[in-house]
Scaffold this motif. Structure first.
Motif, PDB file in Angstrom:
ATOM      1  N   ASN A  62      95.328  34.892  12.472  1.00 16.39           N
ATOM      2  CA  ASN A  62      94.331  34.360  13.401  1.00 16.39           C
ATOM      3  C   ASN A  62      92.967  34.861  12.966  1.00 16.39           C
ATOM      4  O   ASN A  62      92.680  36.068  13.010  1.00 16.39           O
ATOM      5  CB  ASN A  62      94.636  34.805  14.829  1.00 16.39           C
ATOM      6  CG  ASN A  62      93.774  34.086  15.849  1.00 16.39           C
ATOM      7  OD1 ASN A  62      92.729  33.530  15.518  1.00 16.39           O
ATOM      8  ND2 ASN A  62      94.195  34.100  17.103  1.00 16.39           N
ATOM      9  N   ALA A  63      92.090  33.945  12.537  1.00 14.67           N
ATOM     10  CA  ALA A  63      90.779  34.338  12.005  1.00 14.67           C
ATOM     11  C   ALA A  63      89.920  35.030  13.059  1.00 14.67           C
ATOM     12  O   ALA A  63      89.098  35.891  12.730  1.00 14.67           O
ATOM     13  CB  ALA A  63      90.052  33.109  11.457  1.00 14.67           C
ATOM     14  N   SER A  64      90.075  34.676  14.317  1.00 15.71           N
ATOM     15  CA  SER A  64      89.246  35.261  15.374  1.00 15.71           C
ATOM     16  C   SER A  64      89.545  36.740  15.597  1.00 15.71           C
ATOM     17  O   SER A  64      88.745  37.458  16.200  1.00 15.71           O
ATOM     18  CB  SER A  64      89.434  34.490  16.677  1.00 15.71           C
ATOM     19  OG  SER A  64      90.786  34.570  17.118  1.00 15.71           O
ATOM     20  N   VAL A  95      87.191  34.932   6.186  1.00 14.54           N
ATOM     21  CA  VAL A  95      88.401  34.341   6.767  1.00 14.54           C
ATOM     22  C   VAL A  95      87.972  33.274   7.767  1.00 14.54           C
ATOM     23  O   VAL A  95      87.160  33.543   8.658  1.00 14.54           O
ATOM     24  CB  VAL A  95      89.267  35.405   7.469  1.00 14.54           C
ATOM     25  CG1 VAL A  95      90.511  34.763   8.078  1.00 14.54           C
ATOM     26  CG2 VAL A  95      89.662  36.503   6.496  1.00 14.54           C
ATOM     27  N   THR A  96      88.503  32.070   7.612  1.00 11.85           N
ATOM     28  CA  THR A  96      88.188  30.960   8.509  1.00 11.85           C
ATOM     29  C   THR A  96      89.478  30.295   8.951  1.00 11.85           C
ATOM     30  O   THR A  96      90.479  30.291   8.227  1.00 11.85           O
ATOM     31  CB  THR A  96      87.290  29.916   7.814  1.00 11.85           C
ATOM     32  OG1 THR A  96      87.937  29.465   6.613  1.00 11.85           O
ATOM     33  CG2 THR A  96      85.936  30.509   7.464  1.00 11.85           C
ATOM     34  N   SER A 125      97.161  29.595  11.269  1.00  7.69           N
ATOM     35  CA  SER A 125      96.940  29.891   9.856  1.00  7.69           C
ATOM     36  C   SER A 125      95.454  30.025   9.615  1.00  7.69           C
ATOM     37  O   SER A 125      94.631  29.527  10.392  1.00  7.69           O
ATOM     38  CB  SER A 125      97.529  28.792   8.958  1.00  7.69           C
ATOM     39  OG  SER A 125      96.882  27.556   9.201  1.00  7.69           O
ATOM     40  N   ALA A 126      95.095  30.702   8.544  1.00  4.85           N
ATOM     41  CA  ALA A 126      93.692  30.923   8.211  1.00  4.85           C
ATOM     42  C   ALA A 126      93.542  30.918   6.701  1.00  4.85           C
ATOM     43  O   ALA A 126      94.498  31.186   5.959  1.00  4.85           O
ATOM     44  CB  ALA A 126      93.200  32.244   8.800  1.00  4.85           C
ATOM     45  N   THR A 127      92.337  30.590   6.264  1.00  6.90           N
ATOM     46  CA  THR A 127      92.025  30.552   4.832  1.00  6.90           C
ATOM     47  C   THR A 127      91.164  31.758   4.469  1.00  6.90           C
ATOM     48  O   THR A 127      90.115  31.988   5.075  1.00  6.90           O
ATOM     49  CB  THR A 127      91.279  29.268   4.465  1.00  6.90           C
ATOM     50  OG1 THR A 127      92.099  28.138   4.768  1.00  6.90           O
ATOM     51  CG2 THR A 127      90.922  29.242   2.985  1.00  6.90           C
ATOM     52  N   VAL A 128      91.628  32.517   3.512  1.00  4.98           N
ATOM     53  CA  VAL A 128      90.889  33.678   3.008  1.00  4.98           C
ATOM     54  C   VAL A 128      90.202  33.258   1.707  1.00  4.98           C
ATOM     55  O   VAL A 128      90.868  32.908   0.734  1.00  4.98           O
ATOM     56  CB  VAL A 128      91.824  34.872   2.760  1.00  4.98           C
ATOM     57  CG1 VAL A 128      91.037  36.044   2.184  1.00  4.98           C
ATOM     58  CG2 VAL A 128      92.531  35.274   4.037  1.00  4.98           C
ATOM     59  N   SER A 129      88.882  33.256   1.701  1.00  6.09           N
ATOM     60  CA  SER A 129      88.113  32.912   0.500  1.00  6.09           C
ATOM     61  C   SER A 129      87.462  34.170  -0.063  1.00  6.09           C
ATOM     62  O   SER A 129      87.047  35.055   0.690  1.00  6.09           O
ATOM     63  CB  SER A 129      87.043  31.857   0.827  1.00  6.09           C
ATOM     64  OG  SER A 129      86.147  32.342   1.801  1.00  6.09           O
TER      65      SER A 129
END
Length: 279
Positions: A62-64, A95-96, A125-129
């Motif tokens: 969870n990005a939040s 993270v978004t 789900s979240a995307t880690v860039s």
């Protein structure tokens, strides 16, 4: 006896002092030019400095709930699974939230004649860039392609089995944010800046300021607000001068007409008085 005038002393010229030569000041170096408004060019970037931009899609994250400490933990975890990369080589970790992703493997179940995909569902789900930036000349990589290949292979291994990566992140984190997290997808691309030109001894160009973008290229700036304001002020001043001149001319003409009218009236009245007297 006749008086004898007292003799005057012989005049003596006042001696002038011997001329002295004043020593001249020591020569100074030529003064430097005044600084201009242009900015100097950036220092050249080496062609061996290479950046790889990558992403990891993590299911169950969870990005939040991700804190700054969690971001540092992700950086430490990535450095532990990426060969030849230190934590200081990992930048811009973010993270978004991402759309729910379905991940599974095609299998033929008993009693079925067509493949059916088993899906592992996650509630979030979240995307880690992040970016991996290293100087190839001082690293263990032979060239840019070697860096990209190494990062892609390590991320592929983490996608296949994310146990080592998640364990390393959890060890560096102070929260349980990654307790139920696994890697669902990854990507990696090469984003290398081209080398910029060497800095000049004096700023080039003039008249307008310039700025440099991330790639080191210079772009001419637009006219400043001060220049625009001064131009508007000059135009308004010219319009005011024209209006004042026209008003002044009209007033002079009106005064002259009034003066002629007054003179004519005075002349007419004087003629009437003379006629009455003759009668």
């Amino acid at each position: 006896a006749a008086p004898i005038p007292a003799p005057t002393p012989l005049p003596t010229a006042v001696p002038t002092p011997l001329p002295t030569k004043f020593p001249s000041a020591a020569p100074t170096d030529s003064p430097t030019l005044a600084p201009t408004t242009d900015l100097p060019t950036l220092a050249p970037t080496t062609s061996s400095y290479t950046t790889v931009s990558a992403t990891l899609t993590m299911s169950g994250l969870n990005a939040s709930k991700v804190s700054d400490d969690d971001l540092d933990a992700i950086k430490a975890g990535l450095a532990s699974v990426l060969d030849g990369v230190d934590a200081g080589d990992v930048y811009d970790v973010a993270v978004t939230d991402s759309a729910r992703r379905l991940r599974g493997k095609s299998t033929v179940l008993p009693g079925f004649t067509v493949p059916e995909v088993r899906r592992a569902l996650r509630s979030s789900s979240a995307t880690v860039s992040f970016r991996v930036a290293v100087d190839i000349a001082t690293s263990s990589f032979s060239d840019k392609s070697d860096l990209l290949s190494s990062v892609s292979l390590d991320l592929s291994d983490a996608d296949a089995d994310s146990t080592d990566l998640i364990s390393a992140i959890q060890s560096a984190a102070s929260s349980d944010t990654f307790a139920s997290t696994e890697v669902a997808a990854y990507s990696a691309i090469l984003v290398t800046r081209p080398p910029s030109s060497a800095p000049t001894s004096a700023p080039t160009g003039g008249g307008t300021s310039s700025v440099s973008d991330d790639a080191g290229y210079r772009h001419s700036g637009s006219p400043s607000y001060l220049t625009i304001a001064l131009s508007i002020a000059v135009v308004l001043l010219c319009l005011f001068a024209v209006a004042w001149y026209g008003r002044t001319v009209r007033r002079v003409k009106t005064d002259q007409a009034d003066s002629l009218r007054h003179t004519a009236q005075s002349t007419a009245q004087a003629g009437d008085v003379e006629l009455v007297g003759n009668a």
